[in-house]
Each structure stands twice: as structure tokens, then as C-alpha cells.
Design an enzyme around this catalytic site. Structure first.
Site, mmCIF file in Angstrom:
data_model
loop_
_atom_site.group_PDB
_atom_site.id
_atom_site.type_symbol
_atom_site.label_atom_id
_atom_site.label_comp_id
_atom_site.label_asym_id
_atom_site.label_seq_id
_atom_site.Cartn_x
_atom_site.Cartn_y
_atom_site.Cartn_z
ATOM 1 N N HIS A 191 0.839 -1.202 0.000
ATOM 2 C CA HIS A 191 0.000 0.000 0.000
ATOM 3 C C HIS A 191 0.877 1.256 0.000
ATOM 4 O O HIS A 191 1.887 1.322 0.712
ATOM 5 C CB HIS A 191 -0.917 0.017 1.229
ATOM 6 C CG HIS A 191 -1.961 -1.047 1.222
ATOM 7 N ND1 HIS A 191 -3.314 -0.770 1.203
ATOM 8 C CD2 HIS A 191 -1.868 -2.398 1.211
ATOM 9 C CE1 HIS A 191 -3.997 -1.899 1.199
ATOM 10 N NE2 HIS A 191 -3.133 -2.903 1.201
ATOM 11 N N ASN B 158 -0.123 -12.154 7.844
ATOM 12 C CA ASN B 158 0.517 -11.136 7.014
ATOM 13 C C ASN B 158 0.109 -9.732 7.448
ATOM 14 O O ASN B 158 -1.066 -9.471 7.708
ATOM 15 C CB ASN B 158 0.131 -11.352 5.543
ATOM 16 C CG ASN B 158 0.735 -12.628 4.986
ATOM 17 O OD1 ASN B 158 1.869 -12.647 4.544
ATOM 18 N ND2 ASN B 158 -0.039 -13.701 5.041
ATOM 19 N N ASP C 165 -1.929 -19.669 -0.935
ATOM 20 C CA ASP C 165 -1.423 -19.718 -2.313
ATOM 21 C C ASP C 165 -0.057 -20.378 -2.386
ATOM 22 O O ASP C 165 0.572 -20.404 -3.443
ATOM 23 C CB ASP C 165 -1.362 -18.311 -2.913
ATOM 24 C CG ASP C 165 -0.396 -17.394 -2.167
ATOM 25 O OD1 ASP C 165 0.073 -17.765 -1.063
ATOM 26 O OD2 ASP C 165 -0.110 -16.288 -2.679
ATOM 27 N N GLY C 166 0.427 -20.902 -1.251
ATOM 28 C CA GLY C 166 1.751 -21.502 -1.211
ATOM 29 C C GLY C 166 2.850 -20.511 -0.942
ATOM 30 O O GLY C 166 4.024 -20.907 -0.834
ATOM 31 N N ASP D 143 -7.158 -12.857 -2.420
ATOM 32 C CA ASP D 143 -6.374 -11.617 -2.506
ATOM 33 C C ASP D 143 -5.928 -11.396 -3.952
ATOM 34 O O ASP D 143 -4.817 -10.941 -4.219
ATOM 35 C CB ASP D 143 -5.173 -11.651 -1.560
ATOM 36 C CG ASP D 143 -4.585 -10.274 -1.292
ATOM 37 O OD1 ASP D 143 -5.291 -9.269 -1.500
ATOM 38 O OD2 ASP D 143 -3.400 -10.195 -0.890
ATOM 39 N N ALA E 50 2.504 -8.508 -3.497
ATOM 40 C CA ALA E 50 1.467 -7.579 -3.954
ATOM 41 C C ALA E 50 0.229 -8.369 -4.336
ATOM 42 O O ALA E 50 -0.185 -8.406 -5.492
ATOM 43 C CB ALA E 50 1.980 -6.758 -5.136
#
Length: 392
Positions: A137, A215, A244-245, A270, A304
Site C-alpha cells: 500500500h 501477514n 497460495d503456497g 487476494d 502484492a
């Protein structure tokens, strides 16, 4: 009327063998034991589940919501994810300039008013965040929440659900309470709040969850448990999780799973613009982002978002994180439906619910997708079956 014979069916709670489901007028009419009536018989090993619900979708189909926050973008993102089995979602607008925030809210309001398929509301991830935990961000767009902002953020009102991710330590308690009183769901994210601060934010102010567990939050340590420690100890707190690994290691997931279980754990994608497309590079607010092995990274290695869809997260959760199929499906269907208060009509396969469903093959690849009673995607194993059925 469409009749589907299902070798396996996940109804929102558990997997049932040999079921028959009927749909009519965009709704589920009946589910029962498999019968011999004429209908579509899916191949052995295929599992029929409710359409997936994703509460954190930044983009897809080659476009980002932040780039062009209008109804056309919302529709394109939703369509790309629908083909991959996500039949309902919250378009997610990350930290940006104030006029962009207003445009995003207006875009979702217009989409809801028009009845665009799959749009349940909006997720505003920022700009009321902790700069030191900002991740990708932009720091110059991070802002303090004021009374006028509260009125803007809750502008959807009853038209759709509004999920707000903020840093509790950066927002006055009365403003958090005003968001909740105005109908918003408030999650903590991009935050350095201490454990005690998180305790107050939940018990006193109404924060009800955390965004992307592990996170961009204060971590568990020897003398301070942080937001992560609070979320691990309080299974009644909702928690989004990116499987997502890359965002979460398997060992970290296993710790969280043993402590939290599936009840209020929500799988999210995400997703950025590459999801549901062949895109391998894109620009996010002036920064070059590349897709590397399914993850989206800036030049300096900062994550990202992700390039996956929610059906990818389900498959990865099962194959790489060791989740039971029923648990992975629950966290992508029933749990988010409960969070958003739509559990009577979405995230389940029961009479009266929307005829939104995803068909997985034995390897948990997407074989077919139905949205509002209409087939919108079918792979080579399923397409011939649909073409032979006059009802489709």
C-alpha cells in the site's frame, strides 16, 4: 428444471455421496438421494459444491479495481472469477486517493442497483492503516479516519455489505464503533496493535476479524502476543487466510488450524489482475509487479496480492496444506456466507438457495460452473453432457 446426479455433493457442511439435485428459476428446488430420473450424471470422482464466495478480490480478468473503479470494471472482475467458480464476491479497493474511494463505492452501488451477478458489496482495505505495516500500500495515501470518512465508508448502507480493513491503533475507538453501528464489518489488518489493543478493539469497539492472517500484522513473540496471538487464541474471531503456497507456510497454517479450526476461518484469494487471465506483469499505483510462480511481487520482493482464484486456493489448501476437502470447501463457501449474513441463500446447497455451484473433478480442477441456474463454464468432460440435456 435441471436435474443433476452427483457422485459427491458438498452441501455447505459435509460431503454426501450419490445425491440428486434439481434447480428451477435460478434456485435450488430439491436435493435428495440419487434417483433414476433423466438428468445430467457427472462422472465418478466429481464433487458438486456451492459457488465459492471471495471477500478479498482486488482484480481479475486483466484489470484492477483501483485502476478504473467503475461498474464495467466490477463486472469484468466478477465475470473472470465466476468462470473459475467464485459466483459471489466483494470487489476490494486498496489504499488510494479519496476521490478513488468515492468512485469505488459509487461503482459497487451502481452494480448492486443493476443486479449484476455475484456482487455482494465492497471490501475497503485501507486507507486507514498503519504505515509501518503497509506492505504494498502506498504510504502517501494512508490516512486517519475522520467523521466525514465514516459517512462515506458506510454509504452503501443496506444495498450491500461493506467490509473495512483498518489498523485499530490508528483509528479513534468512537469511529470504529460508528462504522459498526452503520452496518460495516470491521477487520483489523496492516496493523501493529498489541494484544491488549486488539482485545479492546474487539470487546469494546466491534472489530470482528482479521485480514490475511499472519501477514501485515503484529506477530507472536515471547513478551507480546500481538494481533496474530489474539487471532490464534480466539477462534470466535473471523480470519481471512491466503493459501497460495507463498503468503503462509504449511507449518504456520497447521498451528493456526489446530487452534482455530474451520468455523470462522475464511479462505480468500487476494487476487490481483492476473487472476483468471494470462497476464504476467501489471502496474500497481506506479509500481511494476510481476507474477512469479503464482505470486505477485514488486521489484523489491514485496508481495502484492496473489494471482490465484478462490478455486485455486481450495485445491492448494487440499493438495499442499493437507486440508480435508470438506474443510477447504467450508472455508470458501459456508464461512464467508455466514460472515456476510447470506448463509440462507449462498454458500450452501439446499432448497431455496441460489443455484450457484461449482463442479470439481477428482483433482479439484474446475470442471463446470453454474451461476443463478445458468451454466457459465464447462470443461471438456462436462460440456458434452450439458449439450445433450434439453433443459440446459
Amino acid at each position: 428444471m435441471v436435474r443433476l446426479h452427483c457422485p459427491l455433493l458438498f452441501d455447505g457442511e459435509c460431503i454426501i455421496a450419490n445425491a440428486t439435485m434439481q434447480t428451477a428459476a435460478g434456485r435450488i428446488a430439491r436435493i435428495g438421494a440419487r434417483d433414476d430420473g433423466v438428468g445430467i450424471a457427472f462422472p465418478a470422482g466429481h464433487i458438486v459444491a456451492p459457488g465459492l464466495i471471495d471477500i478479498q478480490v482486488n482484480g481479475g480478468g486483466g484489470v484492477l479495481f483501483n485502476d478504473t473503479p467503475d461498474r464495467a470494471t466490477v463486472r469484468r472482475i466478477a465475470a473472470a472469477h465466476a468462470r473459475a467458480g467464485t459466483t459471489a464476491l466483494l470487489p476490494t479497493f486498496i489504499t488510494d486517493a479519496p476521490h478513488g474511494l468515492d468512485a469505488a463505492i459509487d461503482a459497487v452501488r451502481a452494480s448492486l442497483a443493476a443486479g449484476d451477478p455475484g456482487i455482494l458489496g465492497i471490501h475497503l482495505e485501507g486507507p486507514f492503516l498503519q504505515a509501518r505495516r503497509r506492505g504494498i500500500h502506498r504510504e502517501d495515501f494512508i490516512a486517519h479516519l475522520a467523521e466525514d470518512d465514516v459517512r462515506r465508508v458506510i454509504a452503501l448502507r443496506d444495498a450491500g455489505r461493506t467490509l473495512v480493513t483498518l489498523a485499530p491503533e490508528c483509528v479513534a475507538p468512537q469511529h470504529i464503533r460508528a462504522l459498526v453501528a452503520g452496518g460495516a464489518i470491521v477487520f483489523a489488518g496492516h496493523t501493529e496493535a498489541p494484544y491488549a489493543g486488539m482485545l479492546d478493539a474487539v470487546a469494546r469497539d466491534g472489530v470482528s476479524g482479521v485480514t490475511h492472517l499472519f501477514n501485515a500484522m503484529s506477530q507472536l513473540g515471547p513478551r507480546e502476543a500481538g494481533v496474530l496471538g489474539y487471532a490464534l487464541l480466539h477462534a470466535d474471531l473471523w480470519a481471512g487466510l491466503i493459501l497460495d503456497g507463498h503468503h503462509v507456510k504449511r507449518e504456520s497454517f497447521e498451528i493456526a488450524w489446530r487452534l482455530r479450526g474451520r468455523n470462522r476461518t475464511i479462505l480468500v484469494s487476494d487476487a490481483m489482475s492476473p487472476a483468471g487471465s494470462t497476464q504476467t506483469h501489471f502496474v500497481l499505483q506506479g509500481r511494476e509487479i510481476s507474477v512469479q510462480g503464482g505470486r505477485c511481487v514488486a521489484e523489491d520482493g514485496t508481495l502484492a496480492g496473489a494471482a490465484i482464484t478462490l478455486s485455486d486456493a481450495v485445491r492448494i489448501g487440499i493438495r499442499e496444506y493437507g486440508m480435508q476437502a470438506s474443510d477447504a470447501l467450508y472455508c470458501a463457501t459456508r464461512a464467508p456466507a455466514r460472515l456476510l449474513g447470506v448463509q440462507a441463500e449462498r454458500g450452501c446447497l439446499q432448497a431455496g438457495a441460489h443455484a450457484d455451484l461449482i463442479v470439481f473433478d477428482a483433482d479439484f480442477q474446475v470442471a463446470a460452473v453454474m451461476q443463478s441456474g445458468r451454466w457459465i463454464n464447462a470443461g471438456p468432460a462436462i460440456a458434452p453432457l450439458l449439450e445433450l440435456d434439453d433443459a440446459v
